[in-house]
Design an enzyme around this catalytic site. Sequence first.
Site, PDB file in Angstrom:
ATOM      1  N   TYR A 190     -17.599 -34.537  -0.610  1.00 47.19           N
ATOM      2  CA  TYR A 190     -16.518 -33.880  -1.328  1.00 47.19           C
ATOM      3  C   TYR A 190     -17.120 -32.923  -2.346  1.00 47.19           C
ATOM      4  CZ  TYR A 190     -11.803 -32.996  -2.723  1.00 47.19           C
ATOM      5  OH  TYR A 190     -10.621 -32.356  -2.961  1.00 47.19           O
ATOM      6  N   ARG A 243      -5.578 -22.038  -1.856  1.00 46.13           N
ATOM      7  CA  ARG A 243      -6.272 -22.195  -3.140  1.00 46.13           C
ATOM      8  C   ARG A 243      -7.244 -23.362  -3.029  1.00 46.13           C
ATOM      9  NH1 ARG A 243      -6.898 -24.968  -7.393  1.00 46.13           N
ATOM     10  NH2 ARG A 243      -5.562 -26.614  -6.553  1.00 46.13           N
ATOM     11  N   LYS A 261     -10.966 -35.492   1.849  1.00 47.52           N
ATOM     12  CA  LYS A 261     -10.076 -36.380   1.091  1.00 47.52           C
ATOM     13  C   LYS A 261      -9.807 -37.669   1.866  1.00 47.52           C
ATOM     14  CE  LYS A 261      -8.613 -34.072  -2.679  1.00 47.52           C
ATOM     15  NZ  LYS A 261      -8.417 -34.564  -4.039  1.00 47.52           N
ATOM     16  N   GLU A 333      -2.271 -30.563  -0.600  1.00 49.22           N
ATOM     17  CA  GLU A 333      -3.597 -30.330  -1.155  1.00 49.22           C
ATOM     18  C   GLU A 333      -3.932 -28.836  -1.159  1.00 49.22           C
ATOM     19  OE1 GLU A 333      -6.887 -31.634  -3.088  1.00 49.22           O
ATOM     20  OE2 GLU A 333      -5.308 -32.931  -2.321  1.00 49.22           O
ATOM     21  N   ASP A 334      -4.306 -28.336  -2.317  1.00 48.35           N
ATOM     22  CA  ASP A 334      -4.816 -26.967  -2.484  1.00 48.35           C
ATOM     23  C   ASP A 334      -3.854 -25.891  -1.983  1.00 48.35           C
ATOM     24  OD1 ASP A 334      -6.972 -27.973  -3.750  1.00 48.35           O
ATOM     25  OD2 ASP A 334      -8.419 -27.614  -2.165  1.00 48.35           O
ATOM     26  N   ASP A 356      -2.010 -33.985  -5.096  1.00 45.44           N
ATOM     27  CA  ASP A 356      -3.175 -34.457  -5.845  1.00 45.44           C
ATOM     28  C   ASP A 356      -3.587 -33.471  -6.924  1.00 45.44           C
ATOM     29  OD1 ASP A 356      -5.221 -36.423  -6.275  1.00 45.44           O
ATOM     30  OD2 ASP A 356      -6.645 -35.015  -5.381  1.00 45.44           O
ATOM     31  N   ASP A 357      -3.399 -32.179  -6.683  1.00 40.93           N
ATOM     32  CA  ASP A 357      -3.775 -31.174  -7.676  1.00 40.93           C
ATOM     33  C   ASP A 357      -2.897 -31.279  -8.922  1.00 40.93           C
ATOM     34  OD1 ASP A 357      -5.714 -29.847  -5.921  1.00 40.93           O
ATOM     35  OD2 ASP A 357      -3.949 -29.275  -4.779  1.00 40.93           O
ATOM     36  N   ASN A 498     -13.536 -27.115 -10.715  1.00 42.17           N
ATOM     37  CA  ASN A 498     -14.493 -27.301  -9.625  1.00 42.17           C
ATOM     38  C   ASN A 498     -14.634 -26.004  -8.828  1.00 42.17           C
ATOM     39  OD1 ASN A 498     -15.091 -30.146  -9.906  1.00 42.17           O
ATOM     40  ND2 ASN A 498     -13.012 -30.553  -9.213  1.00 42.17           N
TER      41      ASN A 498
END
Length: 642
Positions: A190, A243, A261, A333-334, A356-357, A498
Amino acid sequence: MDGTRKPRSTNAQELPQARQVQERKAKPPVHSQMTNSHHGQQPAEEQNFVPDDSAQEIHNQALRRRLNSKMGFDSAANQEEDEVAQGASACRVDGSGVDSLRGHSLLRDPRHNKGLAFSEAERDAHYLRGLLPPAIVSQDHQEKKLMHNLRQYTVPLQRYIAMMDLQERNERLFYKLLIDNVEELLPVVYTPVVGEACQKYGSIYRRPQGLYISLKDKGKVLEVLKNWPERSIQVIVVTDGERILGLGDLGCQGMGIPVGKLSLYTALGGVRPSACLPITIDVGTNNQTLLDDEYYIGLKQRRATGEEYHELLQEFMTAVKQNYGEKVLVQFEDFANHNAFDLLAKYSKSHLVFNDDIQGTASVVLAGLLAALKVIGGGLADQTYLFLGAGEAGTGIAELIALEMSKHTDLPIDDCRKKIWLVDSKGLLVESRKESLQHFKKPFAHEHEPLTTLLEAVQSIKPTVLIGTSGVGKTFTQEVVEAMASFNEKPVIFSLSNPTSHSECTAEEAYTWTKGTAVFASGSPFDPVEYEGKTYVPGQSNNAYVFPGFGLGVVISGAIRVHDDMLLAASEALAEQVSQENFDKGLIFPPFTNIRKISAEIAARVAAKAYDLGLASRLPRPDDLVKYAESCMYTPLYRSYR
């Protein structure tokens, strides 16, 4: 006539009753004989899970529904099948499931392949004699050899590729490596290495690791989902690649994120690998470099937006519920900010969804803050918070802090938000800017004179906690950090962006510029720092602390919706895992070496909250949720094959 004597066909009704009973006892369970489901091979866990007679009957009912589905009686068969199977047990006992595999096919099946660990008896029974070298080694020996090989690589991406290759040929060994060496390998599978892997995904692509749904599949998304070989899916991680971490639009190459993930859902949270489904929704990319790249593996067109985009997402979410039932957790996610908030708001009332973000990051950071309070003193409501970054992560963290503050002080949520300030690309969020702000920023626009720089905001607001979620590296300058230290005895500084290159400041900078007084955490890992003879161990505010245990808690409780109180429960559970020994080292997060235990504690607390809120469907409620969570966790040890 070929001279072969054929057995006489006998109707079961002709057998004496005692003989029928005897044969039924000797006959393997129906579901263990069926090696192929409607759309592919059954998971090994399902084939051999026979906890008791009632559960056996439940599984047989599920299979009868499957047969009805084959004959055209689809109605709600798929959903009922999933619900019945999950009702038998939230956690399935792994069995061999190799009855239909032998020889070369067994060695090519990553779920059952053991490589040189096959015993002499297994090699004879499954036609492996001669297909393997004569040496027989243990799984521990295989792990030792592979870790030795991985450490020879000097380029991090080479380690990532080696780990992905291992996952594709020997699933259990992959997860054993990851579990036993989590602190060393987590950055490989990850962040930060997965970021580089996504950037180069087209070049390193070998074989599909997840499901790709593109604009070309519009109108047939359900058919695409049915092409996935597993039927009992419990967790989906989905991205549209717009993203990826702090790297921007990587389009179809964002698949590395869902894959990474979900490997952590299994390794850290114990969710069965066969119950995890990584998905990338390809609606194009606005990354011109990728559009011009001859090796790009996605749609070569500009991103779809508006109605075209949302119609595809609506079809996807509808198909997920239709194919897998109501209790499958869909983790967004993203996604870019403008879609992430809209999708979460739209589907949180009709689906089991989690971002999760927004929510996972918030839960982890809140846990870090709760732990940090034990170092700096005071409560959440006694602090003043300043964020650099007002996107998904920043506003998500801010809102969860406000919710926790309100919960413990009984203050109205609006009053709690006034303790929290955010800076975006145009400066401090203030009342005079409110009309031009996106909806998710407006609750944090307070009365104050306009300020355009972070340094001005720090000097004016004098926060006790500074949190970076900007995705822009080196933005916590020496002037900013020194200003924090000038009016705080122990300034709390979280540099969360990150990958490492995008971190607002490094651990060394934070400790050096505050003369060792900072309570520091980062999104990506940093090495310990030596300052004036003392070693400081920076904490890592990694979402992997929360989302695996959170997902396990959702699964074992059969939750049908995600509630904010479940996120608060996860934060509190994580904060409680930080020991005095950890605090003495400067850590505000527990070491990852204990992550499976931590995940079980988080899962139990999340499940308990789901039961308390009436959102859990798996009844009766277990007496000891921690032990139940631990018993449900996937273990990667090899099984003996008959």
